[in-house]
Design an enzyme around this catalytic site. Structure first.
Site, PDB file in Angstrom:
ATOM      1  N   ASP A  40      83.284  41.331  26.268  1.00 19.80           N
ATOM      2  CA  ASP A  40      84.538  40.731  26.735  1.00 19.80           C
ATOM      3  C   ASP A  40      85.729  41.197  25.906  1.00 19.80           C
ATOM      4  O   ASP A  40      86.359  40.411  25.190  1.00 19.80           O
ATOM      5  CB  ASP A  40      84.416  39.197  26.689  1.00 19.80           C
ATOM      6  CG  ASP A  40      83.317  38.682  27.617  1.00 19.80           C
ATOM      7  OD1 ASP A  40      82.932  39.412  28.544  1.00 19.80           O
ATOM      8  OD2 ASP A  40      82.846  37.550  27.414  1.00 19.80           O
ATOM      9  N   HIS A  64      83.284  41.607  32.430  1.00 20.83           N
ATOM     10  CA  HIS A  64      84.268  40.770  33.128  1.00 20.83           C
ATOM     11  C   HIS A  64      85.367  41.768  33.457  1.00 20.83           C
ATOM     12  O   HIS A  64      86.326  41.929  32.704  1.00 20.83           O
ATOM     13  CB  HIS A  64      84.815  39.671  32.207  1.00 20.83           C
ATOM     14  CG  HIS A  64      83.965  38.450  32.123  1.00 20.83           C
ATOM     15  ND1 HIS A  64      83.617  37.719  33.242  1.00 20.83           N
ATOM     16  CD2 HIS A  64      83.412  37.810  31.076  1.00 20.83           C
ATOM     17  CE1 HIS A  64      82.876  36.676  32.864  1.00 20.83           C
ATOM     18  NE2 HIS A  64      82.730  36.711  31.560  1.00 20.83           N
ATOM     19  N   LYS A  95      81.086  35.387  38.849  1.00 30.00           N
ATOM     20  CA  LYS A  95      81.000  33.959  39.176  1.00 30.00           C
ATOM     21  C   LYS A  95      81.717  33.629  40.491  1.00 30.00           C
ATOM     22  O   LYS A  95      82.620  32.803  40.546  1.00 30.00           O
ATOM     23  CB  LYS A  95      81.564  33.084  38.046  1.00 30.00           C
ATOM     24  CG  LYS A  95      80.763  33.175  36.756  1.00 30.00           C
ATOM     25  CD  LYS A  95      81.231  32.157  35.733  1.00 30.00           C
ATOM     26  CE  LYS A  95      80.423  32.188  34.457  1.00 30.00           C
ATOM     27  NZ  LYS A  95      80.618  33.415  33.627  1.00 30.00           N
ATOM     28  N   ASP A  98      83.338  30.975  46.419  1.00 32.96           N
ATOM     29  CA  ASP A  98      84.074  30.644  47.649  1.00 32.96           C
ATOM     30  C   ASP A  98      83.145  30.711  48.872  1.00 32.96           C
ATOM     31  O   ASP A  98      81.940  30.943  48.732  1.00 32.96           O
ATOM     32  CB  ASP A  98      85.267  31.602  47.785  1.00 32.96           C
ATOM     33  CG  ASP A  98      86.475  30.943  48.429  1.00 32.96           C
ATOM     34  OD1 ASP A  98      86.281  30.154  49.382  1.00 32.96           O
ATOM     35  OD2 ASP A  98      87.599  31.212  47.991  1.00 32.96           O
ATOM     36  N   ILE A  99      83.705  30.549  50.054  1.00 34.82           N
ATOM     37  CA  ILE A  99      82.892  30.606  51.275  1.00 34.82           C
ATOM     38  C   ILE A  99      82.394  32.039  51.513  1.00 34.82           C
ATOM     39  O   ILE A  99      82.973  33.000  50.996  1.00 34.82           O
ATOM     40  CB  ILE A  99      83.683  30.114  52.509  1.00 34.82           C
ATOM     41  CG1 ILE A  99      84.926  30.972  52.742  1.00 34.82           C
ATOM     42  CG2 ILE A  99      84.059  28.640  52.343  1.00 34.82           C
ATOM     43  CD1 ILE A  99      85.573  30.770  54.103  1.00 34.82           C
ATOM     44  N   GLY A 100      81.332  32.158  52.288  1.00 35.81           N
ATOM     45  CA  GLY A 100      80.684  33.447  52.508  1.00 35.81           C
ATOM     46  C   GLY A 100      81.620  34.561  52.923  1.00 35.81           C
ATOM     47  O   GLY A 100      81.561  35.671  52.371  1.00 35.81           O
ATOM     48  N   ASN A 101      82.499  34.286  53.867  1.00 39.46           N
ATOM     49  CA  ASN A 101      83.377  35.333  54.376  1.00 39.46           C
ATOM     50  C   ASN A 101      84.324  35.857  53.299  1.00 39.46           C
ATOM     51  O   ASN A 101      84.595  37.051  53.217  1.00 39.46           O
ATOM     52  CB  ASN A 101      84.179  34.827  55.567  1.00 39.46           C
ATOM     53  CG  ASN A 101      85.005  35.923  56.196  1.00 39.46           C
ATOM     54  OD1 ASN A 101      84.460  36.944  56.637  1.00 39.46           O
ATOM     55  ND2 ASN A 101      86.322  35.754  56.191  1.00 39.46           N
ATOM     56  N   GLN A 213      82.090  26.406  24.071  1.00 41.26           N
ATOM     57  CA  GLN A 213      80.848  27.202  24.085  1.00 41.26           C
ATOM     58  C   GLN A 213      79.859  26.620  23.064  1.00 41.26           C
ATOM     59  O   GLN A 213      80.271  26.199  21.983  1.00 41.26           O
ATOM     60  CB  GLN A 213      81.147  28.671  23.747  1.00 41.26           C
ATOM     61  CG  GLN A 213      79.924  29.581  23.672  1.00 41.26           C
ATOM     62  CD  GLN A 213      79.242  29.799  25.013  1.00 41.26           C
ATOM     63  OE1 GLN A 213      78.748  28.850  25.628  1.00 41.26           O
ATOM     64  NE2 GLN A 213      79.218  31.031  25.490  1.00 41.26           N
ATOM     65  N   GLY A 233      77.654  37.949  23.227  1.00 37.21           N
ATOM     66  CA  GLY A 233      78.978  38.559  23.216  1.00 37.21           C
ATOM     67  C   GLY A 233      79.532  38.663  21.819  1.00 37.21           C
ATOM     68  O   GLY A 233      79.217  39.593  21.069  1.00 37.21           O
TER      69      GLY A 233
HETATM   70  O1  6AU Z   1      78.504  35.170  23.425  1.00 36.92           O
HETATM   71  P1  6AU Z   1      79.889  34.777  23.896  1.00 36.92           P
HETATM   72  O2  6AU Z   1      80.157  33.303  23.753  1.00 36.92           O
HETATM   73  O3  6AU Z   1      80.972  35.611  23.266  1.00 36.92           O
HETATM   74  O4  6AU Z   1      79.956  35.152  25.440  1.00 36.92           O
HETATM   75  C1  6AU Z   1      79.179  34.537  26.425  1.00 36.92           C
HETATM   76  C2  6AU Z   1      79.356  35.217  27.752  1.00 36.92           C
HETATM   77  C3  6AU Z   1      80.766  35.139  28.320  1.00 36.92           C
HETATM   78  C4  6AU Z   1      80.706  34.045  29.357  1.00 36.92           C
HETATM   79  O5  6AU Z   1      81.582  34.285  30.434  1.00 36.92           O
HETATM   80  C5  6AU Z   1      79.253  34.085  29.825  1.00 36.92           C
HETATM   81  O6  6AU Z   1      78.500  34.611  28.725  1.00 36.92           O
HETATM   82  N1  6AU Z   1      78.662  32.771  30.219  1.00 36.92           N
HETATM   83  C6  6AU Z   1      78.025  32.605  31.465  1.00 36.92           C
HETATM   84  C7  6AU Z   1      77.604  33.679  32.336  1.00 36.92           C
HETATM   85  C8  6AU Z   1      76.983  34.871  31.817  1.00 36.92           C
HETATM   86  O7  6AU Z   1      77.604  33.554  33.522  1.00 36.92           O
HETATM   87  C9  6AU Z   1      77.642  31.329  31.877  1.00 36.92           C
HETATM   88  C10 6AU Z   1      77.709  30.262  30.970  1.00 36.92           C
HETATM   89  O8  6AU Z   1      77.275  29.154  31.265  1.00 36.92           O
HETATM   90  N2  6AU Z   1      78.217  30.483  29.726  1.00 36.92           N
HETATM   91  C11 6AU Z   1      78.686  31.717  29.320  1.00 36.92           C
HETATM   92  O9  6AU Z   1      79.099  31.841  28.158  1.00 36.92           O
HETATM   93  O10 6AU Z   1      81.053  36.386  28.925  1.00 36.92           O
END
Ligand code: 6AU
Length: 264
Positions: A40, A64, A95, A98-101, A213, A233
């Site tokens: 990221d 991302h 992530k 939204d709706i399928g279309n 987090q 990350g």
């Molecule tokens: O190790 P980090 O905290 O620097 O990064 C974690 C990465 C980030 C988040 O967007 C992603 O994992 N993430 C996701 C994903 C992968 O979908 C879901 C979630 O519940 N928590 C999360 O941290 O890029």
């Protein structure tokens, strides 16, 4: 606990028809790594530099794409070159929600054209089955795979209990395209079905980040919770130490926890 968590990644290939899932398990077995790097960072230069260094140690590079300030088509070309050079797959952490279309267009069109270069992407089950059907129309013919966000690593997440169970049910209805989950633990312990579980929120040196987090160790995630892939990350790219050294530390921690799981 679960039968499939006692099998090697290689032995589990036959449990999947989806091309991306089969390719990923094959690659993990070949490179002996269950580490995914969540890269990221905000510039092409930083991204490509780190990806080139860490590429040899990962099975999956998680992007991302919309946080790059200087995204252009050249970035995709460079990314594909690194993919071939280091033999990893690409997971765009889009992530969809939204709706399928709508998600069909978001997945295939716009500036990023995610479906063209990302082997795997993910979606929230929140909107219902249409989101999977929409993404599948685009992704399945291209050999792509989808992960459903069944749980989240952040404090106060609403994706728990009945919501998580409903995510599993949704995945079961789309076994050809849904290859697994973002979750903190193995969610299905039936020997007749298999899903690949990828866990974010993995760190060896800190327990949280100040913005919700929450971190657990590779051993906790792979050995105790029977997940399959650790997503790391900042633990790797924001460390004071060398990124290669850090990547190796996580690669070894993840792989050793997996070997210990097989032997238990
Ligand atoms: O190790 P980090 O905290 O620097 O990064 C974690 C990465 C980030 C988040 O967007 C992603 O994992 N993430 C996701 C994903 C992968 O979908 C879901 C979630 O519940 N928590 C999360 O941290 O890029």
């Amino acid at each position: 606990m679960a039968f499939n968590s006692k099998k090697t990644y290689g032995e589990r290939i036959e449990n999947f028809t989806n091309i991306a899932a089969r390719e990923l398990l094959t690659l993990m077995e070949r490179k002996k790594t269950n580490l995914s790097l969540a890269l990221d960072v905000n510039t092409k230069r930083e991204f490509l530099e780190i990806a080139d260094k860490v590429g040899p140690y990962i099975c999956l590079l998680k992007t991302h794409i919309d946080i790059l300030v200087d995204f252009d088509q050249d970035f995709i070309e460079q990314l594909k070159k690194l993919q071939n050079k280091h033999d990893f797959m690409i997971f765009e952490d889009r992530k969809f929600a939204d709706i399928g279309n709508t998600v069909k267009h978001q997945y295939s069109k716009g500036i990023y054209k995610i479906a063209e270069w990302a082997n795997i992407t993910n979606a929230h089950p929140l909107p219902g089955d249409g989101i999977v059907s929409g993404l599948k129309e685009v992704g399945l013919p291209l050999g792509r795979g989808l992960l459903l966000l069944a749980e989240m690593s952040s404090k106060g997440s609403l994706a728990t209990g009945a919501y998580t169970e409903a995510a599993v049910e949704m995945a079961r209805r789309h076994r050809d395209f849904v290859i697994g989950f973002i979750a903190g633990r193995k969610l299905v312990s039936n020997e007749n079905e298999d899903f690949i579980v990828m866990s974010p929120g993995v760190g060896l040196d800190s327990s949280k980040d100040g913005l919700g987090q929450q971190y657990r160790t590779p051993r906790n995630v792979i050995l105790e919770s029977n997940s399959d892939i650790i997503i790391v990350g900042r633990g790797i790219y924001e460390s004071d130490k060398d990124v290669i050294e850090e990547a190796l530390r996580y690669k070894n921690a993840g792989w050793n926890a997996y070997l210990e799981r097989l032997m238990n």
